[in-house]
Design an enzyme around this catalytic site. Sequence first.
Site, short mmCIF file in Angstrom:
data_model
loop_
_atom_site.label_atom_id
_atom_site.label_comp_id
_atom_site.label_asym_id
_atom_site.label_seq_id
_atom_site.Cartn_x
_atom_site.Cartn_y
_atom_site.Cartn_z
N ASP A 37 50.61 -7.69 -6.63
CA ASP A 37 51.13 -6.92 -7.84
C ASP A 37 51.24 -5.44 -7.29
OD1 ASP A 37 51.90 -6.53 -10.37
OD2 ASP A 37 50.01 -6.97 -11.30
N ASP A 38 50.55 -4.50 -7.50
CA ASP A 38 50.51 -3.13 -7.00
C ASP A 38 49.42 -2.94 -6.05
OD1 ASP A 38 52.44 -2.18 -9.10
OD2 ASP A 38 50.99 -3.33 -10.24
N GLU A 54 50.23 -11.53 -19.32
CA GLU A 54 49.40 -10.92 -18.46
C GLU A 54 48.33 -10.33 -19.38
OE1 GLU A 54 50.87 -7.35 -16.87
OE2 GLU A 54 49.02 -7.15 -15.62
N HIS A 69 55.36 -4.85 -7.04
CA HIS A 69 56.27 -3.81 -7.24
C HIS A 69 56.31 -3.08 -6.17
CE1 HIS A 69 55.92 -5.15 -11.55
NE2 HIS A 69 54.79 -5.90 -11.12
N HIS A 103 55.47 -11.57 -6.36
CA HIS A 103 54.93 -10.66 -7.67
C HIS A 103 54.50 -9.33 -6.70
CE1 HIS A 103 52.94 -10.15 -11.56
NE2 HIS A 103 53.31 -8.64 -10.98
N HIS A 145 57.62 -11.18 -16.53
CA HIS A 145 55.93 -11.13 -16.84
C HIS A 145 55.62 -11.50 -18.12
CE1 HIS A 145 55.88 -8.19 -13.28
NE2 HIS A 145 54.68 -7.82 -13.55
N1 HPA Z 1 52.41 -5.38 -15.42
C1 HPA Z 1 53.23 -5.03 -16.01
N2 HPA Z 1 54.15 -3.92 -15.64
C2 HPA Z 1 53.91 -3.37 -14.34
C3 HPA Z 1 52.90 -3.90 -13.37
C4 HPA Z 1 52.16 -4.93 -14.07
O1 HPA Z 1 50.98 -5.32 -13.49
N3 HPA Z 1 52.93 -3.20 -12.43
C5 HPA Z 1 53.95 -2.51 -12.50
N4 HPA Z 1 54.71 -2.62 -13.64
ZN ZN Z 2 53.41 -7.10 -11.89
#
Ligand code: HPA
Ligand code: ZN
Length: 342
Positions: A277-278, A199, A18, A16, A196
Amino acid sequence: MTAIAATHTLPKAELHLHIEGTLEPELILELAARNHIVLPHPTLEGLRAQYEFTDLQSFLDLYYANMAVLVTEADFTDMTRAYLRRAQAAGVRHAEIMFDPQAHLARGVPLTTTVAGITAALAGSEAEFGITTGLIAAFLRDESEDSALDVLERLLAMAAPIIGIGLDSAEVGNPPSKFIRLFRRAKEAGLHLVAHAGEEGPPSYVWGALDLLGAERIDHGIRSVEDAVLITRLAAEQVPLTVCPLSNVRLRAVDTLAAHPLPHMLDAGLNVCVNSDDPAYFGGYAGRNLDAVAEAFGFGADTLERLAGNSIRSSFAAAERKAELLAELATWRAGQGYPSPK
Ligand code: HPA
Ligand code: ZN
Protein backbone atom coordinates in the site's frame (compact mmCIF):
# COMPACT_ATOMS: atom_id res chain seq x y z
CA MET A 1 15.84 -21.85 5.83
CA THR A 2 12.48 -21.28 7.46
CA ALA A 3 9.46 -20.13 5.49
CA ILE A 4 9.27 -16.90 7.48
CA ALA A 5 12.84 -15.88 6.69
CA ALA A 6 12.22 -16.77 3.05
CA THR A 7 9.52 -14.19 2.42
CA HIS A 8 12.05 -11.78 0.96
CA THR A 9 13.19 -14.39 -1.54
CA LEU A 10 9.65 -15.52 -2.37
CA PRO A 11 9.05 -14.32 -5.96
CA LYS A 12 5.96 -12.17 -5.98
CA ALA A 13 4.02 -9.42 -7.72
CA GLU A 14 3.03 -6.25 -5.95
CA LEU A 15 -0.37 -5.06 -7.15
CA HIS A 16 -1.37 -2.47 -4.58
CA LEU A 17 1.23 0.21 -4.17
CA HIS A 18 0.91 4.00 -4.19
CA ILE A 19 4.22 5.39 -5.40
CA GLU A 20 3.72 8.56 -3.35
CA GLY A 21 3.39 6.31 -0.30
CA THR A 22 6.96 5.11 -0.80
CA LEU A 23 8.45 8.52 0.05
CA GLU A 24 10.64 7.69 3.02
CA PRO A 25 11.21 10.47 5.59
CA GLU A 26 14.90 10.74 4.62
CA LEU A 27 13.99 11.30 0.96
CA ILE A 28 11.29 13.81 1.93
CA LEU A 29 13.92 15.90 3.72
CA GLU A 30 16.41 15.51 0.88
CA LEU A 31 13.88 16.65 -1.73
CA ALA A 32 12.69 19.51 0.51
CA ALA A 33 16.26 20.79 0.73
CA ARG A 34 16.80 20.36 -3.01
CA ASN A 35 13.62 22.31 -3.82
CA HIS A 36 14.00 24.91 -1.03
CA ILE A 37 10.74 23.86 0.57
CA VAL A 38 10.26 24.52 4.26
CA LEU A 39 8.30 21.68 5.81
CA PRO A 40 6.16 22.09 8.92
CA HIS A 41 8.29 19.33 10.51
CA PRO A 42 11.77 19.85 9.06
CA THR A 43 13.66 17.20 11.05
CA LEU A 44 13.61 13.41 10.86
CA GLU A 45 12.40 13.10 14.45
CA GLY A 46 9.75 15.76 13.92
CA LEU A 47 8.57 14.16 10.71
CA ARG A 48 8.54 10.63 12.12
CA ALA A 49 6.50 11.81 15.08
CA GLN A 50 3.65 12.54 12.63
CA TYR A 51 3.33 8.88 11.60
CA GLU A 52 0.64 7.94 14.11
CA PHE A 53 -2.73 7.47 12.44
CA THR A 54 -6.24 7.08 13.77
CA ASP A 55 -7.96 6.33 10.46
CA LEU A 56 -7.55 6.66 6.69
CA GLN A 57 -8.12 10.43 6.66
CA SER A 58 -5.47 11.12 9.30
CA PHE A 59 -2.98 9.32 7.06
CA LEU A 60 -4.17 11.01 3.87
CA ASP A 61 -3.62 14.45 5.44
CA LEU A 62 0.09 13.68 5.95
CA TYR A 63 0.43 11.76 2.67
CA TYR A 64 -0.83 14.74 0.64
CA ALA A 65 1.16 17.28 2.70
CA ASN A 66 4.44 15.39 2.16
CA MET A 67 3.90 15.37 -1.61
CA ALA A 68 4.82 19.07 -1.55
CA VAL A 69 8.48 18.02 -1.95
CA LEU A 70 7.79 16.44 -5.37
CA VAL A 71 8.38 19.23 -7.85
CA THR A 72 10.63 18.20 -10.74
CA GLU A 73 10.76 15.18 -13.02
CA ALA A 74 13.92 14.10 -11.21
CA ASP A 75 12.04 14.07 -7.89
CA PHE A 76 9.49 11.61 -9.27
CA THR A 77 12.26 9.54 -10.84
CA ASP A 78 14.27 9.39 -7.61
CA MET A 79 11.20 8.39 -5.58
CA THR A 80 10.30 5.63 -8.05
CA ARG A 81 13.86 4.28 -8.25
CA ALA A 82 14.08 4.19 -4.46
CA TYR A 83 10.89 2.12 -4.39
CA LEU A 84 12.16 -0.28 -7.05
CA ARG A 85 15.37 -0.83 -5.13
CA ARG A 86 13.47 -1.67 -1.95
CA ALA A 87 10.94 -3.79 -3.83
CA GLN A 88 13.79 -5.80 -5.35
CA ALA A 89 15.13 -6.48 -1.84
CA ALA A 90 11.61 -7.61 -0.86
CA GLY A 91 11.47 -10.18 -3.66
CA VAL A 92 9.07 -8.25 -5.88
CA ARG A 93 9.45 -9.41 -9.50
CA HIS A 94 6.54 -7.51 -11.05
CA ALA A 95 4.96 -4.28 -9.75
CA GLU A 96 1.79 -2.49 -10.76
CA ILE A 97 2.23 0.99 -9.41
CA MET A 98 -0.48 3.56 -8.73
CA PHE A 99 0.08 7.30 -8.81
CA ASP A 100 -2.27 10.18 -7.99
CA PRO A 101 -2.15 12.60 -10.95
CA GLN A 102 -4.82 14.93 -9.52
CA ALA A 103 -2.90 15.43 -6.29
CA HIS A 104 0.09 16.78 -8.22
CA LEU A 105 -1.96 18.87 -10.63
CA ALA A 106 -3.66 20.51 -7.65
CA ARG A 107 -0.19 21.62 -6.46
CA GLY A 108 0.64 23.07 -9.86
CA VAL A 109 2.83 20.17 -11.04
CA PRO A 110 2.13 19.51 -14.73
CA LEU A 111 0.91 16.06 -15.70
CA THR A 112 3.87 15.69 -18.06
CA THR A 113 6.34 16.20 -15.18
CA THR A 114 4.69 13.53 -13.02
CA VAL A 115 4.29 10.99 -15.80
CA ALA A 116 7.71 11.54 -17.37
CA GLY A 117 9.45 11.39 -13.99
CA ILE A 118 7.86 8.11 -12.95
CA THR A 119 8.14 6.45 -16.35
CA ALA A 120 11.84 7.35 -16.64
CA ALA A 121 12.46 5.15 -13.59
CA LEU A 122 10.13 2.39 -14.77
CA ALA A 123 11.88 2.27 -18.14
CA GLY A 124 15.05 0.99 -16.52
CA SER A 125 13.38 -1.25 -13.97
CA GLU A 126 13.61 -4.61 -15.70
CA ALA A 127 17.27 -4.21 -16.63
CA GLU A 128 18.39 -2.73 -13.35
CA PHE A 129 16.14 -4.40 -10.79
CA GLY A 130 14.68 -7.40 -12.61
CA ILE A 131 11.20 -6.00 -11.95
CA THR A 132 8.65 -5.69 -14.74
CA THR A 133 6.17 -2.90 -14.16
CA GLY A 134 2.83 -1.38 -15.08
CA LEU A 135 1.54 2.08 -14.22
CA ILE A 136 -2.00 2.75 -12.96
CA ALA A 137 -3.52 6.23 -12.74
CA ALA A 138 -5.54 6.38 -9.52
CA PHE A 139 -8.33 8.91 -9.22
CA LEU A 140 -9.28 10.67 -6.01
CA ARG A 141 -12.78 9.62 -5.04
CA ASP A 142 -13.23 12.69 -2.84
CA GLU A 143 -12.87 14.84 -5.98
CA SER A 144 -15.57 15.10 -8.65
CA GLU A 145 -16.07 12.64 -11.48
CA ASP A 146 -15.69 15.52 -13.94
CA SER A 147 -12.23 16.28 -12.58
CA ALA A 148 -11.26 12.61 -12.97
CA LEU A 149 -12.65 12.47 -16.50
CA ASP A 150 -10.74 15.61 -17.46
CA VAL A 151 -7.45 14.16 -16.20
CA LEU A 152 -8.12 10.80 -17.85
CA GLU A 153 -8.70 12.53 -21.19
CA ARG A 154 -5.44 14.42 -20.77
CA LEU A 155 -3.56 11.22 -19.97
CA LEU A 156 -5.04 9.56 -23.05
CA ALA A 157 -4.27 12.59 -25.25
CA MET A 158 -0.61 12.56 -24.18
CA ALA A 159 -0.45 8.78 -24.69
CA ALA A 160 0.70 8.29 -21.09
CA PRO A 161 1.95 4.71 -20.72
CA ILE A 162 -0.72 3.62 -18.24
CA ILE A 163 -2.16 0.11 -18.16
CA GLY A 164 -5.19 0.96 -16.08
CA ILE A 165 -7.05 3.22 -13.70
CA GLY A 166 -7.79 2.94 -10.01
CA LEU A 167 -9.87 4.73 -7.39
CA ASP A 168 -8.38 5.82 -4.06
CA SER A 169 -8.45 8.44 -1.26
CA ALA A 170 -11.29 8.97 1.25
CA GLU A 171 -13.69 6.08 0.75
CA VAL A 172 -16.69 6.57 3.04
CA GLY A 173 -19.25 8.87 1.44
CA ASN A 174 -17.66 8.49 -2.01
CA PRO A 175 -19.22 5.29 -3.37
CA PRO A 176 -18.40 3.64 -6.69
CA SER A 177 -21.70 4.94 -8.14
CA LYS A 178 -20.02 8.37 -8.35
CA PHE A 179 -17.57 7.14 -11.02
CA ILE A 180 -19.59 5.12 -13.50
CA ARG A 181 -18.78 7.36 -16.49
CA LEU A 182 -15.07 7.44 -15.61
CA PHE A 183 -14.77 3.67 -15.57
CA ARG A 184 -16.86 3.31 -18.73
CA ARG A 185 -14.52 5.72 -20.53
CA ALA A 186 -11.40 3.94 -19.27
CA LYS A 187 -12.74 0.58 -20.41
CA GLU A 188 -13.56 2.02 -23.81
CA ALA A 189 -9.93 3.21 -23.98
CA GLY A 190 -8.75 -0.36 -23.39
CA LEU A 191 -7.50 0.21 -19.85
CA HIS A 192 -7.63 -2.22 -16.95
CA LEU A 193 -9.94 -1.30 -14.09
CA VAL A 194 -9.20 -1.58 -10.37
CA ALA A 195 -10.75 0.17 -7.38
CA HIS A 196 -10.23 0.50 -3.65
CA ALA A 197 -13.34 -0.82 -1.93
CA GLY A 198 -14.16 -2.26 1.47
CA GLU A 199 -11.15 -0.73 3.22
CA GLU A 200 -13.18 1.57 5.48
CA GLY A 201 -16.30 1.50 3.32
CA PRO A 202 -19.06 -1.12 3.60
CA PRO A 203 -19.44 -4.33 1.55
CA SER A 204 -21.94 -2.50 -0.68
CA TYR A 205 -18.98 -0.54 -2.08
CA VAL A 206 -17.36 -3.82 -3.15
CA TRP A 207 -20.59 -4.83 -4.90
CA GLY A 208 -20.62 -1.39 -6.55
CA ALA A 209 -17.00 -1.62 -7.67
CA LEU A 210 -17.75 -4.95 -9.33
CA ASP A 211 -21.20 -4.32 -10.77
CA LEU A 212 -21.25 -0.57 -11.45
CA LEU A 213 -17.59 -0.01 -12.35
CA GLY A 214 -16.58 -3.41 -13.71
CA ALA A 215 -13.49 -3.51 -11.51
CA GLU A 216 -11.24 -6.47 -12.35
CA ARG A 217 -9.49 -6.30 -8.98
CA ILE A 218 -10.54 -4.94 -5.62
CA ASP A 219 -7.93 -3.07 -3.60
CA HIS A 220 -8.28 -4.04 0.09
CA GLY A 221 -11.79 -5.57 0.15
CA ILE A 222 -11.39 -6.70 3.75
CA ARG A 223 -14.87 -5.60 4.82
CA SER A 224 -16.27 -8.13 2.34
CA VAL A 225 -16.11 -10.64 5.19
CA GLU A 226 -19.16 -8.93 6.68
CA ASP A 227 -21.32 -10.11 3.76
CA ALA A 228 -21.62 -13.88 3.29
CA VAL A 229 -23.29 -13.56 -0.12
CA LEU A 230 -20.48 -11.32 -1.33
CA ILE A 231 -17.86 -13.78 -0.07
CA THR A 232 -19.55 -16.57 -2.02
CA ARG A 233 -19.45 -14.47 -5.16
CA LEU A 234 -15.83 -13.34 -4.71
CA ALA A 235 -14.82 -16.97 -4.22
CA ALA A 236 -16.84 -18.25 -7.18
CA GLU A 237 -15.43 -15.62 -9.54
CA GLN A 238 -11.97 -15.66 -7.95
CA VAL A 239 -11.95 -11.85 -7.91
CA PRO A 240 -8.45 -10.73 -6.88
CA LEU A 241 -8.33 -8.84 -3.56
CA THR A 242 -5.12 -6.92 -2.91
CA VAL A 243 -4.90 -7.05 0.86
CA CYS A 244 -2.49 -4.77 2.78
CA PRO A 245 -2.16 -6.09 6.35
CA LEU A 246 0.22 -3.53 7.88
CA SER A 247 -1.77 -0.69 6.32
CA ASN A 248 -4.97 -2.03 7.85
CA VAL A 249 -3.36 -2.14 11.28
CA ARG A 250 -1.80 1.34 11.06
CA LEU A 251 -5.02 2.93 9.78
CA ARG A 252 -7.06 1.10 12.40
CA ALA A 253 -9.21 -0.75 9.88
CA VAL A 254 -8.45 -3.71 12.17
CA ASP A 255 -7.55 -3.51 15.86
CA THR A 256 -4.52 -5.77 15.68
CA LEU A 257 -2.80 -7.94 13.11
CA ALA A 258 -4.08 -11.01 14.98
CA ALA A 259 -7.63 -9.74 14.32
CA HIS A 260 -7.02 -9.33 10.57
CA PRO A 261 -9.50 -11.31 8.41
CA LEU A 262 -6.78 -12.65 6.06
CA PRO A 263 -6.89 -16.25 7.41
CA HIS A 264 -10.69 -16.24 7.13
CA MET A 265 -10.44 -14.95 3.55
CA LEU A 266 -8.00 -17.73 2.68
CA ASP A 267 -10.24 -20.35 4.31
CA ALA A 268 -13.17 -19.03 2.28
CA GLY A 269 -11.21 -19.73 -0.90
CA LEU A 270 -10.76 -16.07 -1.89
CA ASN A 271 -8.09 -14.96 -4.34
CA VAL A 272 -6.10 -12.79 -1.94
CA CYS A 273 -2.56 -11.51 -2.16
CA VAL A 274 -0.44 -9.42 0.20
CA ASN A 275 0.76 -5.92 -0.67
CA SER A 276 2.33 -2.91 1.02
CA ASP A 277 0.00 0.00 0.00
CA ASP A 278 2.10 2.92 1.33
CA PRO A 279 5.17 1.16 2.73
CA ALA A 280 7.03 4.27 3.92
CA TYR A 281 4.08 5.08 6.16
CA PHE A 282 2.90 1.69 7.36
CA GLY A 283 6.00 -0.12 8.54
CA GLY A 284 7.28 -2.08 5.60
CA TYR A 285 7.48 -3.28 2.03
CA ALA A 286 5.97 -6.44 0.54
CA GLY A 287 8.39 -8.84 2.25
CA ARG A 288 7.76 -7.27 5.65
CA ASN A 289 3.98 -7.56 5.16
CA LEU A 290 4.36 -11.26 4.36
CA ASP A 291 6.74 -11.79 7.28
CA ALA A 292 4.21 -10.16 9.59
CA VAL A 293 1.25 -12.34 8.54
CA ALA A 294 3.40 -15.48 8.41
CA GLU A 295 4.42 -14.82 11.99
CA ALA A 296 0.99 -13.73 13.24
CA PHE A 297 -0.85 -16.67 11.68
CA GLY A 298 1.85 -19.32 11.48
CA PHE A 299 1.68 -19.49 7.69
CA GLY A 300 4.04 -22.04 6.21
CA ALA A 301 5.48 -22.44 2.74
CA ASP A 302 2.18 -23.68 1.24
CA THR A 303 0.28 -20.55 2.23
CA LEU A 304 3.11 -18.23 1.21
CA GLU A 305 3.29 -19.98 -2.14
CA ARG A 306 -0.47 -19.57 -2.54
CA LEU A 307 -0.34 -15.85 -1.71
CA ALA A 308 2.57 -15.25 -4.10
CA GLY A 309 0.93 -17.37 -6.81
CA ASN A 310 -2.26 -15.35 -6.46
CA SER A 311 -0.30 -12.10 -6.83
CA ILE A 312 1.34 -13.30 -10.04
CA ARG A 313 -1.83 -14.74 -11.58
CA SER A 314 -3.86 -11.63 -10.64
CA SER A 315 -1.41 -9.25 -12.27
CA PHE A 316 -1.86 -7.69 -15.69
CA ALA A 317 1.54 -8.97 -16.79
CA ALA A 318 1.85 -10.72 -20.15
CA ALA A 319 1.11 -14.46 -20.13
CA GLU A 320 4.78 -15.32 -20.75
CA ARG A 321 5.92 -13.18 -17.83
CA LYS A 322 3.36 -14.81 -15.54
CA ALA A 323 4.57 -18.25 -16.62
CA GLU A 324 8.17 -17.24 -15.97
CA LEU A 325 7.36 -15.99 -12.47
CA LEU A 326 5.22 -19.02 -11.63
CA ALA A 327 8.16 -21.21 -12.64
CA GLU A 328 10.41 -19.18 -10.33
CA LEU A 329 7.85 -19.67 -7.58
CA ALA A 330 7.87 -23.45 -8.14
CA THR A 331 11.65 -23.40 -7.80
CA TRP A 332 11.34 -21.43 -4.57
CA ARG A 333 8.80 -23.96 -3.28
CA ALA A 334 11.02 -26.89 -4.14
CA GLY A 335 13.79 -25.25 -2.10
CA GLN A 336 11.55 -25.09 0.98
CA GLY A 337 11.52 -28.89 1.42
CA TYR A 338 8.56 -31.13 2.21
CA PRO A 339 6.47 -31.53 4.23
CA SER A 340 5.72 -27.85 4.58
CA PRO A 341 5.21 -26.43 8.09
CA LYS A 342 1.52 -25.80 7.40
N1 HPA B 1 -6.52 4.07 0.86
C1 HPA B 1 -7.10 4.98 0.09
N2 HPA B 1 -6.41 5.89 -0.59
C2 HPA B 1 -5.09 5.85 -0.51
C3 HPA B 1 -4.43 4.93 0.26
C4 HPA B 1 -5.19 3.98 0.97
O1 HPA B 1 -4.69 3.12 1.71
N3 HPA B 1 -3.11 5.17 0.11
C5 HPA B 1 -2.99 6.20 -0.74
N4 HPA B 1 -4.18 6.64 -1.11
ZN1 ZN C 1 -4.23 1.76 -1.34
